[in-house]
Design a protein around this motif. Structure first.
Motif, PDB file in Angstrom:
ATOM      1  N   GLU A  57     -43.145  25.592  36.828  1.00 40.76           N
ATOM      2  CA  GLU A  57     -43.640  24.739  35.834  1.00 40.76           C
ATOM      3  C   GLU A  57     -42.710  23.609  35.564  1.00 40.76           C
ATOM      4  OE1 GLU A  57     -44.522  27.614  32.878  1.00 40.76           O
ATOM      5  OE2 GLU A  57     -45.959  28.605  33.528  1.00 40.76           O
ATOM      6  N   ALA A  58     -41.516  24.132  35.532  1.00 43.22           N
ATOM      7  CA  ALA A  58     -40.478  23.200  35.138  1.00 43.22           C
ATOM      8  C   ALA A  58     -39.607  22.461  36.229  1.00 43.22           C
ATOM      9  CB  ALA A  58     -39.397  23.708  34.139  1.00 43.22           C
ATOM     10  N   GLY A  59     -39.623  22.822  37.269  1.00 40.20           N
ATOM     11  CA  GLY A  59     -39.170  22.013  38.459  1.00 40.20           C
ATOM     12  C   GLY A  59     -37.518  22.461  38.651  1.00 40.20           C
ATOM     13  N   SER A  60     -36.958  22.982  37.513  1.00 43.98           N
ATOM     14  CA  SER A  60     -35.536  23.414  37.580  1.00 43.98           C
ATOM     15  C   SER A  60     -35.576  24.310  36.244  1.00 43.98           C
ATOM     16  CB  SER A  60     -34.522  22.183  37.445  1.00 43.98           C
ATOM     17  OG  SER A  60     -34.415  21.585  36.203  1.00 43.98           O
ATOM     18  N   ILE A  61     -34.306  25.192  36.496  1.00 41.41           N
ATOM     19  CA  ILE A  61     -34.030  26.216  35.221  1.00 41.41           C
ATOM     20  C   ILE A  61     -32.590  26.315  35.192  1.00 41.41           C
ATOM     21  CG2 ILE A  61     -36.124  27.665  35.504  1.00 41.41           C
ATOM     22  CD1 ILE A  61     -34.743  29.533  37.167  1.00 41.41           C
ATOM     23  N   ASP A  62     -32.088  26.595  33.889  1.00 39.05           N
ATOM     24  CA  ASP A  62     -30.603  26.814  33.737  1.00 39.05           C
ATOM     25  C   ASP A  62     -30.446  28.288  33.040  1.00 39.05           C
ATOM     26  OD1 ASP A  62     -31.483  26.451  31.266  1.00 39.05           O
ATOM     27  OD2 ASP A  62     -30.686  24.547  31.009  1.00 39.05           O
ATOM     28  N   ILE A  63     -29.476  28.526  32.632  1.00 40.21           N
ATOM     29  CA  ILE A  63     -29.101  29.897  32.371  1.00 40.21           C
ATOM     30  C   ILE A  63     -29.505  30.034  30.766  1.00 40.21           C
ATOM     31  CG2 ILE A  63     -27.396  31.224  31.369  1.00 40.21           C
ATOM     32  CD1 ILE A  63     -25.419  30.148  33.339  1.00 40.21           C
ATOM     33  N   VAL A  64     -29.691  28.891  29.959  1.00 41.67           N
ATOM     34  CA  VAL A  64     -30.125  29.079  28.781  1.00 41.67           C
ATOM     35  C   VAL A  64     -31.927  29.171  28.763  1.00 41.67           C
ATOM     36  CG1 VAL A  64     -30.997  27.935  26.639  1.00 41.67           C
ATOM     37  CG2 VAL A  64     -28.711  27.714  27.704  1.00 41.67           C
ATOM     38  N   SER A  65     -32.583  28.492  29.714  1.00 39.30           N
ATOM     39  CA  SER A  65     -34.091  28.767  29.768  1.00 39.30           C
ATOM     40  C   SER A  65     -34.426  29.894  30.612  1.00 39.30           C
ATOM     41  CB  SER A  65     -34.590  27.505  30.571  1.00 39.30           C
ATOM     42  OG  SER A  65     -34.124  27.268  31.780  1.00 39.30           O
ATOM     43  N   ALA A  66     -33.580  30.549  31.328  1.00 38.83           N
ATOM     44  CA  ALA A  66     -33.810  31.764  31.870  1.00 38.83           C
ATOM     45  C   ALA A  66     -33.533  32.866  31.109  1.00 38.83           C
ATOM     46  CB  ALA A  66     -32.779  31.785  33.255  1.00 38.83           C
ATOM     47  N   ALA A  67     -32.577  32.983  30.140  1.00 40.41           N
ATOM     48  CA  ALA A  67     -32.375  33.968  29.276  1.00 40.41           C
ATOM     49  C   ALA A  67     -33.335  33.930  28.351  1.00 40.41           C
ATOM     50  CB  ALA A  67     -31.201  33.811  28.550  1.00 40.41           C
TER      51      ALA A  67
END
Length: 258
Positions: free
Chosen positions: A32-42
């Motif tokens: 959906e977002a094209g990329s993820i980081d630790i904050v969004s994954a958490a």
């Protein structure tokens, strides 16, 4: 004890099931977002940052993710490879084969179907023309370099595809490419010539029944024999071929659903 012939149930630890479910959650978020980081994954998993980091690092180690920068992840090479195989198994390559032959016979040039492997366009199918003394040969499985007509097609329509992601901005590798990408999005055709090789390629996007770009269809031939006009007969025949592949995919799906 199960009787003979009954399916054997698998004793899967509940922890393993949770891990798989969380990985799927992260992959859906990535899609959906094209990329993820630790904050969004958490936030997605409802866990702490350290736990989210372990998931992302493990997925990176297994090729499901790759780093875009220090803190952000994008689609990894394994996902791209699996996506390429999925496209092939959905019948794109097989359905395209007779259509490519018809296109090649009409334009008298080699016709190439290319799909994206996560990093570059890869030749998935070729119908080679031999009606002319001078013609171009391309090997199935060849990886095309940046700046080819097929590469331009994928870059121009990356927002209209599930799996086209780039480590760099689309226009970074060639000066002024953004203007060309905008023009390709407007016309729906990319034309590229190589003076050193004496070859010209004309490419158009191939879409699935939902309108997403899944491949590029291109005519490749000797520069002097392939017109560089976006309104040429070659472009017209290519567009008809791409539409025919989309229709073949639609008919195949409808037939499978019956």
């Amino acid at each position: 004890m199960a009787s003979h012939g009954e399916p054997r149930s698998l004793d899967i630890p509940s922890g393993d099931i949770q891990v798989v479910a969380r990985v799927v959650q992260l992959l859906r978020l990535l899609g959906e977002a094209g990329s993820i980081d630790i904050v969004s994954a958490a936030q997605e998993l409802g866990v702490g940052k350290s736990t989210a980091h372990r998931y992302l690092a493990s997925m990176e180690n297994h090729g499901l993710l790759q780093r875009r920068d220090r803190n952000r992840y994008e689609f990894g090479t394994l996902l791209a490879e699996l996506g390429t195989m999925a496209l092939s198994r959905l019948g794109v390559v097989n359905l395209a084969r007779p259509i490519m032959e018809r296109v090649s016979n009409r334009v008298r040039h080699t016709v190439v179907l290319t799909i994206w492997n996560g990093r570059a366009p890869v030749v998935a199918q070729v119908h080679e023309d031999s009606s002319r003394t001078a013609h171009v040969s391309i090997r199935v499985g060849s990886t095309l370099r940046p700046g080819t007509a097929q590469d331009i097609i994928f870059r121009a329509f990356q927002k209209e595809s599930f799996n086209l992601r780039y480590r760099d901005a689309p226009g970074d590798f060639l000066p002024g490419l953004e203007d060309e990408l905008a023009e390709v999005r407007r016309t729906g055709v990319a034309i590229r010539s190589s003076a050193s090789e004496g070859v010209r390629a004309v490419g158009v996007p191939v879409r699935d029944p939902e309108g997403m770009v899944i491949a590029a269809l291109a005519v490749v031939g000797v520069t002097s024999l392939v017109p560089d006009d976006e309104d040429s007969d070659v472009v017209m025949v290519l567009r008809e071929g791409a539409q025919a592949i989309t229709q073949a995919l639609r008919s195949s799906r409808e037939g499978a659903g019956e």
